[in-house]
Design a protein around this motif. Structure first.
Motif, short mmCIF file in Angstrom:
data_model
loop_
_atom_site.label_atom_id
_atom_site.label_comp_id
_atom_site.label_asym_id
_atom_site.label_seq_id
_atom_site.Cartn_x
_atom_site.Cartn_y
_atom_site.Cartn_z
N VAL A 5 19.51 27.19 -1.34
CA VAL A 5 19.68 26.50 -2.85
C VAL A 5 19.65 25.07 -2.57
O VAL A 5 20.23 24.48 -1.84
CB VAL A 5 21.09 27.31 -3.31
CG1 VAL A 5 21.18 26.74 -4.70
CG2 VAL A 5 20.81 28.64 -3.39
N LEU A 6 19.14 24.74 -3.56
CA LEU A 6 18.90 23.07 -3.77
C LEU A 6 19.70 22.83 -5.15
O LEU A 6 19.46 23.27 -6.22
CB LEU A 6 17.74 22.83 -3.82
CG LEU A 6 17.10 21.29 -3.44
CD1 LEU A 6 17.18 21.08 -2.01
CD2 LEU A 6 15.69 20.88 -3.67
N VAL A 41 29.48 28.54 4.66
CA VAL A 41 28.03 27.74 4.09
C VAL A 41 28.06 26.64 4.86
O VAL A 41 28.97 25.74 4.97
CB VAL A 41 28.56 27.79 2.51
CG1 VAL A 41 27.52 26.91 1.93
CG2 VAL A 41 28.57 29.04 1.88
N VAL A 42 26.85 26.17 4.88
CA VAL A 42 26.19 24.86 5.29
C VAL A 42 25.74 24.01 4.33
O VAL A 42 24.84 24.37 3.60
CB VAL A 42 25.29 24.87 6.57
CG1 VAL A 42 24.80 23.62 7.02
CG2 VAL A 42 25.84 25.82 7.79
N VAL A 43 26.24 22.67 4.19
CA VAL A 43 25.67 21.84 3.33
C VAL A 43 25.13 20.46 3.85
O VAL A 43 25.65 20.22 4.79
CB VAL A 43 26.83 21.62 2.27
CG1 VAL A 43 26.35 20.86 0.92
CG2 VAL A 43 27.57 22.92 1.60
N ARG A 44 24.00 20.12 3.57
CA ARG A 44 23.73 18.83 3.88
C ARG A 44 22.77 18.04 2.78
O ARG A 44 22.35 18.80 1.86
CB ARG A 44 22.59 19.26 4.96
CG ARG A 44 21.26 19.75 4.60
CD ARG A 44 20.30 19.69 5.70
NE ARG A 44 18.97 20.11 5.35
CZ ARG A 44 17.61 20.02 5.79
NH1 ARG A 44 17.65 19.19 6.80
NH2 ARG A 44 16.62 20.67 5.44
N GLU A 45 22.80 16.78 2.84
CA GLU A 45 21.95 16.13 1.71
C GLU A 45 20.37 16.27 2.18
O GLU A 45 20.15 16.26 3.40
CB GLU A 45 22.39 14.66 2.03
CG GLU A 45 23.86 14.12 1.65
CD GLU A 45 23.91 12.95 1.68
OE1 GLU A 45 24.51 12.10 2.52
OE2 GLU A 45 23.64 12.06 0.47
N ARG A 46 19.65 16.19 1.27
CA ARG A 46 18.18 16.18 1.24
C ARG A 46 17.48 15.47 0.25
O ARG A 46 18.11 15.46 -0.99
CB ARG A 46 17.74 17.59 1.12
CG ARG A 46 16.17 17.85 1.32
CD ARG A 46 16.05 19.57 1.51
NE ARG A 46 14.62 19.58 1.41
CZ ARG A 46 13.86 20.82 1.55
NH1 ARG A 46 14.66 21.84 1.59
NH2 ARG A 46 12.67 20.71 1.31
N THR A 47 16.38 14.87 0.27
CA THR A 47 15.72 14.11 -0.63
C THR A 47 14.34 15.18 -1.13
O THR A 47 13.58 15.53 0.08
CB THR A 47 15.21 12.77 -0.31
OG1 THR A 47 16.47 12.16 0.04
CG2 THR A 47 14.42 12.29 -1.56
N GLU A 55 21.50 20.55 -0.07
CA GLU A 55 20.73 21.83 0.44
C GLU A 55 21.92 22.71 0.93
O GLU A 55 22.58 22.30 1.88
CB GLU A 55 19.62 21.59 1.38
CG GLU A 55 19.23 23.26 1.92
CD GLU A 55 18.02 22.85 2.99
OE1 GLU A 55 18.07 23.72 3.96
OE2 GLU A 55 17.18 21.79 2.98
N VAL A 56 22.04 23.92 0.46
CA VAL A 56 23.03 24.98 0.76
C VAL A 56 22.54 26.14 1.35
O VAL A 56 21.77 26.87 0.61
CB VAL A 56 24.08 25.26 -0.29
CG1 VAL A 56 25.06 25.97 0.00
CG2 VAL A 56 24.31 24.00 -0.94
N GLU A 84 16.33 27.57 -6.24
CA GLU A 84 16.43 28.32 -5.22
C GLU A 84 14.80 27.99 -4.27
O GLU A 84 13.85 27.83 -4.72
CB GLU A 84 16.02 29.92 -5.26
CG GLU A 84 15.88 30.73 -4.02
CD GLU A 84 15.71 32.17 -4.46
OE1 GLU A 84 15.41 33.05 -3.35
OE2 GLU A 84 15.83 32.74 -5.54
N ILE A 85 15.01 27.72 -2.71
CA ILE A 85 14.08 27.26 -2.16
C ILE A 85 13.20 28.73 -1.84
O ILE A 85 13.59 29.26 -1.05
CB ILE A 85 14.33 26.57 -0.87
CG1 ILE A 85 15.18 25.35 -1.25
CG2 ILE A 85 13.26 26.14 0.06
CD1 ILE A 85 15.86 24.62 -0.12
N ALA A 86 11.96 28.74 -2.33
CA ALA A 86 11.43 29.89 -2.66
C ALA A 86 10.14 29.95 -1.37
O ALA A 86 9.78 30.81 -1.03
CB ALA A 86 10.62 30.20 -3.68
N GLY A 87 9.99 28.87 -0.73
CA GLY A 87 8.88 28.77 0.24
C GLY A 87 8.74 27.25 0.48
O GLY A 87 9.15 26.36 0.03
#
Length: 366
Positions: A5-6, A41-47, A55-56, A84-87
């Motif tokens: 998930v974004l 759950v893992v969380v990180r920053e993303r652009t 991004e989770v 949701e990151i679908a691909g």
């Protein structure tokens, strides 16, 4: 949870806060998601496309409640939208349920010098609530929240939007009256069903100040459905709240400590200007009001209150600080280098689990 998930990050009206928001919301997410959902759950920053986001993802072989995760992500202090990151290169919008009941302008319309940024206020409320064993009350309106230095009510308004019935206290009569005036005007403008009254706050024949009580609901249907809320504002010394409120009745305390200006507590015939002295006088009272499973989120100015000194003052009151020095550090202006201390009663039933969340802040997910 098998998906990623974004959470897109909204900009702030405050340019300086926007620049610092990345590390702050990352730390917020790790504490809040870890406390509510566990360490799965893992969380990180993303652009993404030039936009800042979180991004989770679930850890390998971990099961996470997806609906609760989406709701929590939607409540983070800077979340603008969920996908949701679908691909590869594909994002699918998500509709997360939200407990926010009232229009956004309840938080944003009131402007005054020294007002705490609304996004930062939301961060403090999220953090304090996450530490409570009754944290689920954040979603059904049953969490008991106190701001013992509420000023003109930024925290109270956030709590109202969440469906809570918060309590605030402040020694500054002008601030208390300014909040009453604002809330009355806002409720009338939005045509809410409401009643507001102010009475003398008297204990054993001594007048401590004033008590303002507001009851409100968007309409009669909400009243009949049991969705009416209350907000209580006590115009008195924060160190004397134990004489007014019931012991062990509060789930979460949110406080933005004074930054070395007149504020907070009478003592020795004058008004205390030292944040450390205010904390030393008030921390014991706050602990007496906090349930054993409660939590505190305390904003401080590092220029006027050293982390170790604050930790010692809280420890003397029976509170354990969970966060390390600088965990939420960010610059507000030349005179304010702000940080957040998270603390719980030293006999908190989940102390070890919550203390372990601090280690998540050092992770750098791949």
């Amino acid at each position: 949870m098998t998906r990623a998930v974004l959470a897109l990050r909204a900009p702030s009206a405050n340019r300086v806060y926007t620049a610092a928001a990345g590390p702050l919301v990352l730390a917020e997410a790790r504490w809040v998601l870890g406390a509510h959902l566990g360490p799965g759950v893992v969380v990180r920053e993303r652009t993404v496309g030039g936009m800042h986001a979180l991004e989770v993802r679930a850890r390998a072989e971990q099961t996470v409640d997806e609906d609760r995760l989406d709701t929590l992500l939607g409540l983070l202090s800077t979340t603008y939208g969920l996908f949701e990151i679908a691909g590869e290169g594909l994002l699918r919008p998500l509709e997360a349920s939200s407990p926010l009941r009232h229009p956004e302008d309840l938080e944003t319309i009131l402007k005054y010098p020294g007002k705490t940024n609304e996004q930062f206020t939301a961060l403090l409320v999220n953090l304090a609530a996450s530490l409570s064993t009754r944290r689920s009350g954040l979603f059904d309106g049953t969490l008991s929240l106190l701001d013992p230095m509420c000023g003109r009510g930024t925290t109270l308004n956030r709590a109202l939007r969440l469906g809570l019935s918060p309590i605030g206290a402040d020694i500054d009569r002008k601030d208390v009256e300014a909040y009453r005036t604002f809330l009355t005007t806002w409720l009338r403008t939005h045509r809410y069903k409401h009643q507001i009254s102010s009475t003398s706050l008297t204990v054993r024949g001594e007048q401590l100040g004033t008590r303002t009580l507001a009851e409100l609901a968007p309409d009669k249907a909400a009243q009949r459905a049991g969705l009416a809320q209350q907000v209580t504002v006590l115009g008195c010394d924060t160190a004397r709240l134990g004489e007014v409120l019931a012991a062990r009745s509060v789930d979460a305390i949110v406080a933005d400590l004074p930054y070395g200006v007149q504020h907070g507590a009478h003592g020795g015939g004058g008004v205390q200007r030292s944040p450390l002295e205010v904390l030393r006088r008030a921390a014991g009272t706050w602990r007496s009001l906090l349930r054993d499973g409660g939590g505190i989120a305390l904003a401080v100015n590092r220029h006027t209150l050293d982390h170790d000194a604050a930790r010692e003052a809280l420890a003397a009151a029976g509170l354990t600080v969970l966060t390390r020095d600088g965990a939420f550090r960010h610059r507000v202006d030349q005179s304010i280098d702000r940080d957040v201390l998270l603390a719980v009663p030293s006999n908190h039933p989940r102390l070890e689990q919550l203390a372990a969340l601090d280690a998540l802040q050092e992770e750098t997910p791949t």
